[in-house]
Scaffold this motif. Sequence first.
Motif, PDB file in Angstrom:
ATOM      1  N   UNK A  29       0.861  -1.180   0.000  1.00 43.03           N
ATOM      2  CA  UNK A  29       0.000   0.000   0.000  1.00 43.03           C
ATOM      3  C   UNK A  29       0.899   1.232   0.000  1.00 43.03           C
ATOM      4  N   UNK A  30       0.758   2.077  -1.024  1.00 43.41           N
ATOM      5  CA  UNK A  30       1.568   3.273  -1.175  1.00 43.41           C
ATOM      6  C   UNK A  30       0.693   4.513  -1.073  1.00 43.41           C
ATOM      7  N   UNK A  31       1.308   5.619  -0.683  1.00 50.02           N
ATOM      8  CA  UNK A  31       0.603   6.881  -0.836  1.00 50.02           C
ATOM      9  C   UNK A  31       0.757   7.340  -2.282  1.00 50.02           C
ATOM     10  N   UNK A  32       0.168   8.479  -2.627  1.00 49.36           N
ATOM     11  CA  UNK A  32       0.166   8.909  -4.019  1.00 49.36           C
ATOM     12  C   UNK A  32       1.532   9.385  -4.501  1.00 49.36           C
ATOM     13  N   UNK A  33       2.491   9.536  -3.584  1.00 51.48           N
ATOM     14  CA  UNK A  33       3.856   9.881  -3.974  1.00 51.48           C
ATOM     15  C   UNK A  33       4.724   8.651  -4.159  1.00 51.48           C
ATOM     16  N   UNK A  34       4.145   7.483  -3.896  1.00 55.11           N
ATOM     17  CA  UNK A  34       4.897   6.249  -4.058  1.00 55.11           C
ATOM     18  C   UNK A  34       5.580   5.767  -2.804  1.00 55.11           C
ATOM     19  N   UNK A  35       5.352   6.438  -1.658  1.00 52.64           N
ATOM     20  CA  UNK A  35       5.961   6.009  -0.402  1.00 52.64           C
ATOM     21  C   UNK A  35       5.218   4.805   0.161  1.00 52.64           C
ATOM     22  N   UNK A  36       5.972   3.810   0.579  1.00 59.77           N
ATOM     23  CA  UNK A  36       5.371   2.595   1.109  1.00 59.77           C
ATOM     24  C   UNK A  36       4.824   2.834   2.508  1.00 59.77           C
ATOM     25  N   UNK A  37       3.555   2.466   2.712  1.00 56.32           N
ATOM     26  CA  UNK A  37       2.931   2.643   4.024  1.00 56.32           C
ATOM     27  C   UNK A  37       2.608   1.333   4.711  1.00 56.32           C
ATOM     28  N   UNK A  38       2.379   0.279   3.965  1.00 56.72           N
ATOM     29  CA  UNK A  38       2.033  -0.984   4.594  1.00 56.72           C
ATOM     30  C   UNK A  38       2.282  -2.124   3.622  1.00 56.72           C
ATOM     31  N   UNK A  39       2.517  -3.286   4.192  1.00 56.22           N
ATOM     32  CA  UNK A  39       2.646  -4.514   3.416  1.00 56.22           C
ATOM     33  C   UNK A  39       1.726  -5.551   4.032  1.00 56.22           C
ATOM     34  N   UNK A  40       1.056  -6.297   3.180  1.00 60.12           N
ATOM     35  CA  UNK A  40       0.078  -7.261   3.676  1.00 60.12           C
ATOM     36  C   UNK A  40       0.585  -8.689   3.685  1.00 60.12           C
ATOM     37  N   UNK A  41       1.859  -8.912   3.435  1.00 61.89           N
ATOM     38  CA  UNK A  41       2.377 -10.267   3.536  1.00 61.89           C
ATOM     39  C   UNK A  41       3.507 -10.556   2.581  1.00 61.89           C
ATOM     40  N   UNK A  42       4.241 -11.629   2.880  1.00 61.70           N
ATOM     41  CA  UNK A  42       5.348 -12.088   2.052  1.00 61.70           C
ATOM     42  C   UNK A  42       4.972 -13.429   1.422  1.00 61.70           C
ATOM     43  N   UNK A  74      -0.191 -14.432   7.445  1.00 62.29           N
ATOM     44  CA  UNK A  74      -0.802 -13.746   6.304  1.00 62.29           C
ATOM     45  C   UNK A  74       0.016 -13.866   5.020  1.00 62.29           C
ATOM     46  N   UNK A  75       0.844 -14.900   4.898  1.00 63.44           N
ATOM     47  CA  UNK A  75       1.706 -15.056   3.736  1.00 63.44           C
ATOM     48  C   UNK A  75       0.890 -15.387   2.484  1.00 63.44           C
ATOM     49  N   UNK A  76       1.517 -15.159   1.338  1.00 58.33           N
ATOM     50  CA  UNK A  76       0.921 -15.482   0.048  1.00 58.33           C
ATOM     51  C   UNK A  76       1.729 -16.605  -0.585  1.00 58.33           C
ATOM     52  N   UNK A  77       1.044 -17.584  -1.139  1.00 49.94           N
ATOM     53  CA  UNK A  77       1.754 -18.644  -1.857  1.00 49.94           C
ATOM     54  C   UNK A  77       2.119 -18.202  -3.262  1.00 49.94           C
ATOM     55  N   UNK A  78       1.442 -17.186  -3.784  1.00 49.25           N
ATOM     56  CA  UNK A  78       1.758 -16.590  -5.069  1.00 49.25           C
ATOM     57  C   UNK A  78       1.215 -15.170  -5.090  1.00 49.25           C
ATOM     58  N   UNK A  79       1.768 -14.328  -5.942  1.00 48.85           N
ATOM     59  CA  UNK A  79       1.321 -12.940  -6.003  1.00 48.85           C
ATOM     60  C   UNK A  79      -0.060 -12.858  -6.641  1.00 48.85           C
ATOM     61  N   UNK A  80      -1.022 -12.145  -6.041  1.00 50.63           N
ATOM     62  CA  UNK A  80      -2.351 -11.977  -6.639  1.00 50.63           C
ATOM     63  C   UNK A  80      -2.261 -11.324  -8.012  1.00 50.63           C
ATOM     64  N   UNK A  81      -3.047 -11.802  -8.945  1.00 50.44           N
ATOM     65  CA  UNK A  81      -3.040 -11.231 -10.296  1.00 50.44           C
ATOM     66  C   UNK A  81      -3.981 -10.046 -10.402  1.00 50.44           C
ATOM     67  N   UNK A  82      -4.862  -9.865  -9.430  1.00 53.00           N
ATOM     68  CA  UNK A  82      -5.799  -8.736  -9.453  1.00 53.00           C
ATOM     69  C   UNK A  82      -6.227  -8.398  -8.037  1.00 53.00           C
ATOM     70  N   UNK A  83      -6.532  -7.110  -7.824  1.00 56.73           N
ATOM     71  CA  UNK A  83      -6.962  -6.617  -6.517  1.00 56.73           C
ATOM     72  C   UNK A  83      -8.120  -5.651  -6.725  1.00 56.73           C
ATOM     73  N   UNK A  84      -9.081  -5.664  -5.811  1.00 56.63           N
ATOM     74  CA  UNK A  84     -10.190  -4.705  -5.817  1.00 56.63           C
ATOM     75  C   UNK A  84     -10.403  -4.221  -4.392  1.00 56.63           C
ATOM     76  N   UNK A  85     -10.742  -2.938  -4.237  1.00 56.23           N
ATOM     77  CA  UNK A  85     -10.867  -2.329  -2.918  1.00 56.23           C
ATOM     78  C   UNK A  85     -12.317  -2.227  -2.486  1.00 56.23           C
ATOM     79  N   UNK A  86     -12.507  -2.269  -1.168  1.00 56.44           N
ATOM     80  CA  UNK A  86     -13.807  -2.107  -0.530  1.00 56.44           C
ATOM     81  C   UNK A  86     -13.748  -0.816   0.293  1.00 56.44           C
ATOM     82  N   UNK A  87     -14.820  -0.057   0.393  1.00 54.64           N
ATOM     83  CA  UNK A  87     -14.790   1.208   1.141  1.00 54.64           C
ATOM     84  C   UNK A  87     -14.285   1.090   2.570  1.00 54.64           C
TER      85      UNK A  87
END
Length: 682
Positions: free
Chosen positions: A411-424, A430-443
Amino acid sequence: MTVALLVLAAVAAAVLLARTPQWVLLTLMGLSVILAGGSLYLGGLERAIGPLIAYGLALGLLVPAGAVAYRNSRVAPAKRKPVRPPVTRLRTLTKGGDPVLLPSNGEALSIPGFETLEKVGSGGMASVYKARRMQDGQMVALKVPMEQYVADAKFIRRFHREAEVAQRLDHVNIVRTFEHGSLGPQHYMAMEFVDGRSLEGYVESGELTPELSVAVMRRVAIALQHIHSAGIIHRDIKPANIMILRGGISDLPGGGKQLRDEAVKLMDFGIAGGKVLSRLTMTGARVGTPVYMSPEQARGLKIDHRSDIYSLGLVFYEMLTGQTAFKGGYEAIVHQQIFQTPAPPRQLNLRVPKLLDSLVMRMIAKDPDERPSLIEIEQTLATIDLAETTVDELGDRIVLTVNARQGVVRVLDLEGNLHASLGDLGVGEPAFTTAPVAVAAVPDGHLYMASFEYRVGQESHHMIVKRASDGSVVHTFGAYGMKPGELLYPASLAVARDGSVYVLDSETHTITRYDAHGEVLGRFGGRGEGHGTFNDPRQLALGPDGSLCVLDYGNRQVQRLTADGAYDTRWAFKLGAKQPGMRLLDGLCVDRFGSLYVSDATAGKVRCITPQGKLGASFAFEKLHGEASDQLLDMGVDSAGILYVARRGGHLIRKYAPSSELIETVETYAPVVHMLVDARAH
């Protein structure tokens, strides 16, 4: 005739006998006398002439040899090669399990007034010995130039200048220099002996925590303030020149580590000074260590105290990430120092607090005017709160999935600065076995992620995962298969305002609609040439009115459907007035006002289509060197109308103003798998 043959034989024998020892000649001479006498007695002078000639020749050879032997016994012996004094070479002994280096003849280095005990280190041009000062018994470190540099007058002047510079400094975090001098060709410098380890050792062993790194850097910054106040520039800040005393780091009762203020020692002023030195030293090596060299120093320009701040920032960078900011050979590193900016520390170690990340990047700014002062650095480190959380109250944000082992979803801000990571990458939450090919946000800040992963024997494995802001799994759905609700390859996601989720399956050319709990609400599409059917659909996006836009890649068009999948209209661009066919489209997005942005791959432009169906602004998208032209573009628009464009597999995000000018490019530091712009400010 017989006499002639005898004479020739005697001469030949004499030549051979000339190379024989004297005792052999004496024996042969005696035999010749006996043979000559017998020949005279039995046969007369003619028969005895041969032995007599041999006798005479042997006697002639014997007399000079004896004379030479007699002469050699009366004069001086032959001149020999001069005997050199024994060279002091090192041999390794063992003392308490640690290697101790002493001269091979068993004698320590001889400096008047000091008892040399052991060699403790060696640099590029000098060696350091542990010694006892005889006048008071204090342990000191004797720095001695290496043998190959002793004859270099420039080096020796520089060596003693270092001592003079260091003697002007008196600070608890700076190694003291007591005296310096020479005894014939032997030069030395007596310094405070530091019993400890260099910061380089701590970095290599991975023992440094952010808390310890901050504590060490604060003391080094304070020491540098003292140096600069004396009008001195260190010029060679690096981990090997920062020492930590043995026992200087202690364990706290509640866990963690504590550093004593006096435990940090900055040393080695071999290239320090108040004036600019030549870019080349007397040995041909550039002044300073290239990995920590400032850009102005690498260029050979005039430098000041801000060069030390840059080097200190690179040391801090290495402490926080465990690796140097620049890598490669000497010339490659110098080039990087001048022209390249390294990835921020948080991109390499997501546990680095954002404030430290920002401070380090300011310290290593290419422009010296942009670097913070040592006072600001020290105050920031003294007051920084390292217990920050990863929960951010960001407005608009960029969500990236990247091809990396650490920080798969960022998760980056609009300047590209990293603010959070959701897993390795790994096993288990919360690890990922593979990188997600698509993401969608919820309010509410949660994210839906689609990952293609078919596991043999685990057909019930779900490929759609809803995760909370901390990366934990909320729920899953979308097993592998052809049945209703199952998927073969989930290529794109979109979330409607009512919470329903649209999943585009590029293998079956269909779109499945689920409710917020993963129950199937409907399925539509299929293979076809348009009007609600698709040929190789790649992306989908939802408009503010609930309409659904689909990138129908194979049919070279964008189709708009109603919320329940009914065909509405389409957009396509002709190749030209005299050319049949349509242009290739490779990306789309819809902003919060309903404007559609479509990437025209053939023309190299992103075209905006207003909600009324008219062409708006056109954004030039130039392919950069190394970017793959056959990969899709991910696009998004923030609340201010700025367009973000990223090529999948690339490392850059381009930002365009609403008026279509390119504002800047943002480095992602890892190959982009998918980019989402989550506009939440409205």
